[in-house]
Design an enzyme around this catalytic site. Structure first.
Site, PDB file in Angstrom:
ATOM      1  N   ARG A  59       0.819  -1.229   0.233  1.00 56.19           N
ATOM      2  CA  ARG A  59      -0.099  -0.431  -0.153  1.00 56.19           C
ATOM      3  C   ARG A  59       0.592   1.704  -0.097  1.00 56.19           C
ATOM      4  O   ARG A  59       0.656   2.161  -0.790  1.00 56.19           O
ATOM      5  CB  ARG A  59      -0.839   0.022   1.506  1.00 56.19           C
ATOM      6  N   HIS A 114      -7.106   2.419  13.336  1.00 56.50           N
ATOM      7  CA  HIS A 114      -6.311   2.166  11.866  1.00 56.50           C
ATOM      8  C   HIS A 114      -8.022   1.411  11.315  1.00 56.50           C
ATOM      9  O   HIS A 114      -8.726   0.018  11.597  1.00 56.50           O
ATOM     10  CB  HIS A 114      -5.267   1.696  12.224  1.00 56.50           C
ATOM     11  N   LYS A 139      -4.602  -3.338   9.126  1.00 55.29           N
ATOM     12  CA  LYS A 139      -2.816  -3.005   9.914  1.00 55.29           C
ATOM     13  C   LYS A 139      -2.503  -4.628  10.583  1.00 55.29           C
ATOM     14  O   LYS A 139      -2.697  -5.085  11.281  1.00 55.29           O
ATOM     15  CB  LYS A 139      -2.783  -1.745  11.028  1.00 55.29           C
TER      16      LYS A 139
HETATM   17  P1  NAD Z   1       1.057  -4.043   2.286  1.00 50.84           P
HETATM   18  O1  NAD Z   1       1.853  -5.259   3.379  1.00 50.84           O
HETATM   19  O2  NAD Z   1       0.995  -3.698   1.820  1.00 50.84           O
HETATM   20  O3  NAD Z   1       3.101  -3.227   1.871  1.00 50.84           O
HETATM   21  C1  NAD Z   1       4.583  -4.187   2.437  1.00 50.84           C
HETATM   22  C2  NAD Z   1       5.581  -4.619   1.273  1.00 50.84           C
HETATM   23  O4  NAD Z   1       6.104  -5.410   1.634  1.00 50.84           O
HETATM   24  C3  NAD Z   1       4.222  -5.840   0.988  1.00 50.84           C
HETATM   25  O5  NAD Z   1       4.954  -5.593  -1.022  1.00 50.84           O
HETATM   26  C4  NAD Z   1       5.335  -7.210   0.710  1.00 50.84           C
HETATM   27  O6  NAD Z   1       5.792  -8.209   0.095  1.00 50.84           O
HETATM   28  C5  NAD Z   1       6.281  -6.442   0.871  1.00 50.84           C
HETATM   29  N1  NAD Z   1       7.209  -6.778   1.297  1.00 50.84           N
HETATM   30  C6  NAD Z   1       7.999  -8.318   2.777  1.00 50.84           C
HETATM   31  N2  NAD Z   1       9.275  -8.309   2.574  1.00 50.84           N
HETATM   32  C7  NAD Z   1       9.485  -8.203   1.981  1.00 50.84           C
HETATM   33  C8  NAD Z   1      11.085  -8.166   1.761  1.00 50.84           C
HETATM   34  N3  NAD Z   1      11.887  -8.831   2.788  1.00 50.84           N
HETATM   35  N4  NAD Z   1      12.434  -7.766   1.409  1.00 50.84           N
HETATM   36  C9  NAD Z   1      11.191  -6.132  -0.028  1.00 50.84           C
HETATM   37  N5  NAD Z   1       9.894  -6.763   0.135  1.00 50.84           N
HETATM   38  C10 NAD Z   1       9.433  -7.321   0.745  1.00 50.84           C
HETATM   39  O7  NAD Z   1       2.079  -2.635   4.507  1.00 50.84           O
HETATM   40  P2  NAD Z   1       2.075  -1.516   3.794  1.00 50.84           P
HETATM   41  O8  NAD Z   1       0.765  -0.546   4.509  1.00 50.84           O
HETATM   42  O9  NAD Z   1       2.425  -0.620   2.770  1.00 50.84           O
HETATM   43  O10 NAD Z   1       2.750  -0.848   5.314  1.00 50.84           O
HETATM   44  C11 NAD Z   1       4.479  -1.155   4.852  1.00 50.84           C
HETATM   45  C12 NAD Z   1       4.760  -0.757   6.397  1.00 50.84           C
HETATM   46  O11 NAD Z   1       4.981   0.639   6.901  1.00 50.84           O
HETATM   47  C13 NAD Z   1       3.833  -1.105   7.787  1.00 50.84           C
HETATM   48  O12 NAD Z   1       5.019  -2.096   8.671  1.00 50.84           O
HETATM   49  C14 NAD Z   1       3.179   0.090   7.886  1.00 50.84           C
HETATM   50  O13 NAD Z   1       2.885   0.137   9.782  1.00 50.84           O
HETATM   51  C15 NAD Z   1       4.381   0.977   7.820  1.00 50.84           C
HETATM   52  N6  NAD Z   1       3.696   2.297   8.039  1.00 50.84           N
HETATM   53  C16 NAD Z   1       4.529   3.408   8.942  1.00 50.84           C
HETATM   54  C17 NAD Z   1       4.208   4.614   8.488  1.00 50.84           C
HETATM   55  C18 NAD Z   1       4.926   5.875   8.376  1.00 50.84           C
HETATM   56  O14 NAD Z   1       4.712   6.677   7.779  1.00 50.84           O
HETATM   57  N7  NAD Z   1       5.858   5.332   9.331  1.00 50.84           N
HETATM   58  C19 NAD Z   1       2.955   4.923   7.440  1.00 50.84           C
HETATM   59  C20 NAD Z   1       1.977   3.388   7.027  1.00 50.84           C
HETATM   60  C21 NAD Z   1       2.835   2.355   7.257  1.00 50.84           C
END
Ligand code: NAD
Length: 226
Positions: A14, A133, A137
């Site tokens: 996402r 959320h 999540k």
């Molecule tokens: P998501 O599950 O939609 O996407 C995660 C992606 O990472 C997936 O496409 C998955 O295949 C990939 N992935 C998994 N292991 C991997 C690896 N070893 N190497 C490369 N890619 C890999 O999750 P999301 O909603 O996009 O959120 C991702 C992270 O960001 C979560 O931990 C979420 O809590 C965090 N987040 C942080 C903020 C911020 O402002 N810091 C904001 C939103 C989300």
């Protein structure tokens, strides 16, 4: 002007998709490559100035190790790390600039700042944190709620409760409430569009490449005092 070359890890997720879209629109950035599950960051890192990690907590230590081995700056947005994962990341990244933040939105970082201030001003009030959320999540409480808890516990010297709800498509709501016997003060932030996190992380990436080695967060990027 030389463009900052970014590699986005978790590009199919996402947040990753938004990061790719926002990076392509930013004239100061060029997309050096993307990585998702099954790809090897080592294959494309050479052309990058900075690596952005929005993957999953178990993936971050290995990504951090590769970024550090290649002396590239790193922005970590992934949340939900265990103590040992966080320790591995911090150990691996001593020689590079790292911006590690549970929330890259400007409004939330102002909420962190104001929460510390109000926590100091209303030391005797009861305080609680609530967060809501979307149902997909994975971590609970959110990294943002944990950071608010950390800030308040440091100011007040006692435990602060966090209440978490997972509902529908909610992007991310956080409220810190201060309650005395005769009044209640609530500080609320609502994220409306996830693009706020993507734009913040890209701002952090441009900032990180100009910094000395060290551990930073979004408050440093925004120049907010702590
Ligand atoms: P998501 O599950 O939609 O996407 C995660 C992606 O990472 C997936 O496409 C998955 O295949 C990939 N992935 C998994 N292991 C991997 C690896 N070893 N190497 C490369 N890619 C890999 O999750 P999301 O909603 O996009 O959120 C991702 C992270 O960001 C979560 O931990 C979420 O809590 C965090 N987040 C942080 C903020 C911020 O402002 N810091 C904001 C939103 C989300």
């Amino acid at each position: 002007m030389k463009k900052t070359q970014v590699v986005i890890c978790g590009a199919e997720g996402r947040m990753g998709k938004l990061l790719v879209a926002c990076a392509k629109k930013d004239p100061a950035l060029a997309l050096a490559g993307t990585v998702d599950s099954g790809d090897d960051l080592n294959d494309i890192i050479a052309s990058a100035d900075v690596v952005i990690d929005f993957t999953t907590h178990t993936a971050s230590p290995a990504l951090a190790k590769i970024a550090a081995a290649h002396k590239k700056a790193l922005v970590i947005g992934t949340t939900g790390h265990s103590e040992s994962e966080r320790a591995l990341i911090l150990e691996a990244t001593r020689g590079i600039p790292v911006v590690f933040s549970a929330n890259f939105s400007t409004g939330v970082n102002i909420l962190f700042y104001v929460t510390r201030l109000v926590g100091e001003l209303l030391k005797d009030a009861d305080v609680d944190i609530s967060e809501t959320h979307h149902t997909k999540k994975k971590d609970s409480p959110s990294g943002t709620a944990k950071r608010l808890q950390e800030i308040l516990e440091a100011v007040r010297g006692r435990d602060v409760p966090v209440h978490s709800l997972r509902i529908g498509e909610v992007v991310g709501d956080h409220t810190v409430a201060f309650t005395t016997p005769d009044e209640r003060l609530e500080l609320t932030h609502r994220a409306i569009d996830r693009a706020t996190f993507a734009r913040g992380a890209l701002r952090a990436a441009k900032w990180a490449v100009t910094q000395e080695s060290g551990l930073y967060d979004m408050q440093d990027v925004l120049g907010l005092g702590k």
